[in-house]
Design a protein around this motif. Structure first.
Motif, mmCIF file in Angstrom:
data_model
loop_
_atom_site.group_PDB
_atom_site.id
_atom_site.type_symbol
_atom_site.label_atom_id
_atom_site.label_comp_id
_atom_site.label_asym_id
_atom_site.label_seq_id
_atom_site.Cartn_x
_atom_site.Cartn_y
_atom_site.Cartn_z
ATOM 1 N N UNK A 152 0.739 -1.355 -0.012
ATOM 2 C CA UNK A 152 -0.051 0.102 0.446
ATOM 3 C C UNK A 152 0.594 1.116 0.014
ATOM 4 N N UNK A 153 2.186 1.350 1.336
ATOM 5 C CA UNK A 153 3.069 2.076 0.603
ATOM 6 C C UNK A 153 3.304 2.722 -0.831
ATOM 7 N N UNK A 154 3.527 1.205 -1.005
ATOM 8 C CA UNK A 154 4.183 1.876 -2.667
ATOM 9 C C UNK A 154 2.987 2.604 -3.901
ATOM 10 N N UNK A 155 1.783 1.724 -3.606
ATOM 11 C CA UNK A 155 0.842 2.260 -4.529
ATOM 12 C C UNK A 155 0.720 3.929 -4.285
ATOM 13 N N UNK A 156 0.439 4.231 -2.907
ATOM 14 C CA UNK A 156 0.524 5.417 -2.604
ATOM 15 C C UNK A 156 1.534 6.686 -3.165
ATOM 16 N N UNK A 157 2.454 6.281 -3.293
ATOM 17 C CA UNK A 157 3.993 7.047 -3.838
ATOM 18 C C UNK A 157 3.426 6.992 -5.298
ATOM 19 N N UNK A 158 2.090 6.480 -6.127
ATOM 20 C CA UNK A 158 2.356 6.487 -7.484
ATOM 21 C C UNK A 158 1.303 7.548 -7.756
ATOM 22 N N UNK A 159 1.320 8.377 -7.865
ATOM 23 C CA UNK A 159 0.374 9.612 -8.180
ATOM 24 C C UNK A 159 -1.196 9.014 -8.963
ATOM 25 N N UNK A 160 -0.767 8.365 -10.604
ATOM 26 C CA UNK A 160 -2.463 7.909 -10.996
ATOM 27 C C UNK A 160 -2.848 6.279 -10.295
ATOM 28 N N UNK A 161 -2.391 6.306 -9.062
ATOM 29 C CA UNK A 161 -3.483 4.917 -8.944
ATOM 30 C C UNK A 161 -3.358 5.508 -7.605
ATOM 31 N N UNK A 162 -5.023 5.132 -7.634
ATOM 32 C CA UNK A 162 -6.490 5.635 -6.407
ATOM 33 C C UNK A 162 -6.186 4.435 -5.675
ATOM 34 N N UNK A 163 -5.689 4.067 -4.179
ATOM 35 C CA UNK A 163 -6.113 2.786 -3.559
ATOM 36 C C UNK A 163 -7.164 3.118 -3.113
ATOM 37 N N UNK A 164 -8.373 1.863 -3.342
ATOM 38 C CA UNK A 164 -9.512 2.239 -2.486
ATOM 39 C C UNK A 164 -9.410 1.328 -1.271
ATOM 40 N N UNK A 165 -9.104 0.396 -1.565
ATOM 41 C CA UNK A 165 -8.758 -0.684 -0.565
ATOM 42 C C UNK A 165 -7.537 -1.621 -0.108
ATOM 43 N N UNK A 166 -7.744 -1.570 0.711
ATOM 44 C CA UNK A 166 -6.782 -2.798 1.565
ATOM 45 C C UNK A 166 -6.740 -4.123 1.869
ATOM 46 N N UNK A 167 -6.845 -5.233 1.277
ATOM 47 C CA UNK A 167 -7.691 -6.559 2.365
ATOM 48 C C UNK A 167 -6.603 -7.509 2.385
ATOM 49 N N UNK A 168 -6.954 -8.148 3.400
ATOM 50 C CA UNK A 168 -6.518 -9.526 4.501
ATOM 51 C C UNK A 168 -6.563 -10.494 2.928
ATOM 52 N N UNK A 169 -8.191 -10.644 2.864
ATOM 53 C CA UNK A 169 -8.455 -11.413 2.433
ATOM 54 C C UNK A 169 -9.235 -11.955 1.440
ATOM 55 N N UNK A 170 -9.242 -12.426 0.345
ATOM 56 C CA UNK A 170 -10.562 -12.288 -0.730
ATOM 57 C C UNK A 170 -11.782 -12.452 -0.225
ATOM 58 N N UNK A 171 -12.771 -13.211 0.390
ATOM 59 C CA UNK A 171 -14.001 -12.377 0.473
ATOM 60 C C UNK A 171 -13.978 -10.758 0.487
ATOM 61 N N UNK A 172 -13.012 -9.879 1.937
ATOM 62 C CA UNK A 172 -13.058 -9.027 2.146
ATOM 63 C C UNK A 172 -13.319 -7.770 0.909
ATOM 64 N N UNK A 173 -12.274 -8.550 -0.068
ATOM 65 C CA UNK A 173 -12.439 -7.607 -0.996
ATOM 66 C C UNK A 173 -13.227 -8.026 -2.302
ATOM 67 N N UNK A 174 -14.128 -9.080 -2.724
ATOM 68 C CA UNK A 174 -14.706 -8.848 -3.043
ATOM 69 C C UNK A 174 -16.162 -8.267 -3.070
ATOM 70 N N UNK A 175 -15.941 -8.058 -1.673
ATOM 71 C CA UNK A 175 -17.329 -6.955 -1.325
ATOM 72 C C UNK A 175 -16.606 -5.585 -1.034
#
Length: 82
Positions: free
Chosen positions: A19-42
């Motif tokens: 998430x730290x790497x993603x947040x450093x890239x201006x054109x990437x918008x981190x919507x969520x950081x998930x610890x499991x696929x079920x959370x990501x699916x939601x």
């Protein structure tokens, strides 16, 4: 135009680093950081997601199987510590 993405990793330290790497890239918008696929699916059911950064090796379901199960997967970047 930003690329809306999700980071998925079951290892908290790896997820934090990713998430730290993603947040450093201006054109990437981190919507969520998930610890499991079920959370990501939601999150994906509630938000438009353009890209996934997903760990291959996770308990319950691995990253490749999760992506294969998506009816219309976004762009995917597989990550792994191995």
């Amino acid at each position: 135009m930003n690329i809306r993405c999700i980071a998925i990793d079951d290892e908290p330290m790896a997820l934090e680093k990713l998430t730290n790497y993603i947040e450093k890239i201006p054109y990437l918008e981190l919507v969520a950081a998930c610890t499991c696929p079920c959370e990501a699916m939601q999150v994906m059911s509630e938000n438009k997601i353009d890209a996934l950064f997903i760990d291959i090796s996770m308990p319950d379901i691995n990253g490749m199987d999760f992506v294969k199960a998506l009816p219309d997967p976004p762009a995917v970047v597989f990550i792994t510590a191995y």
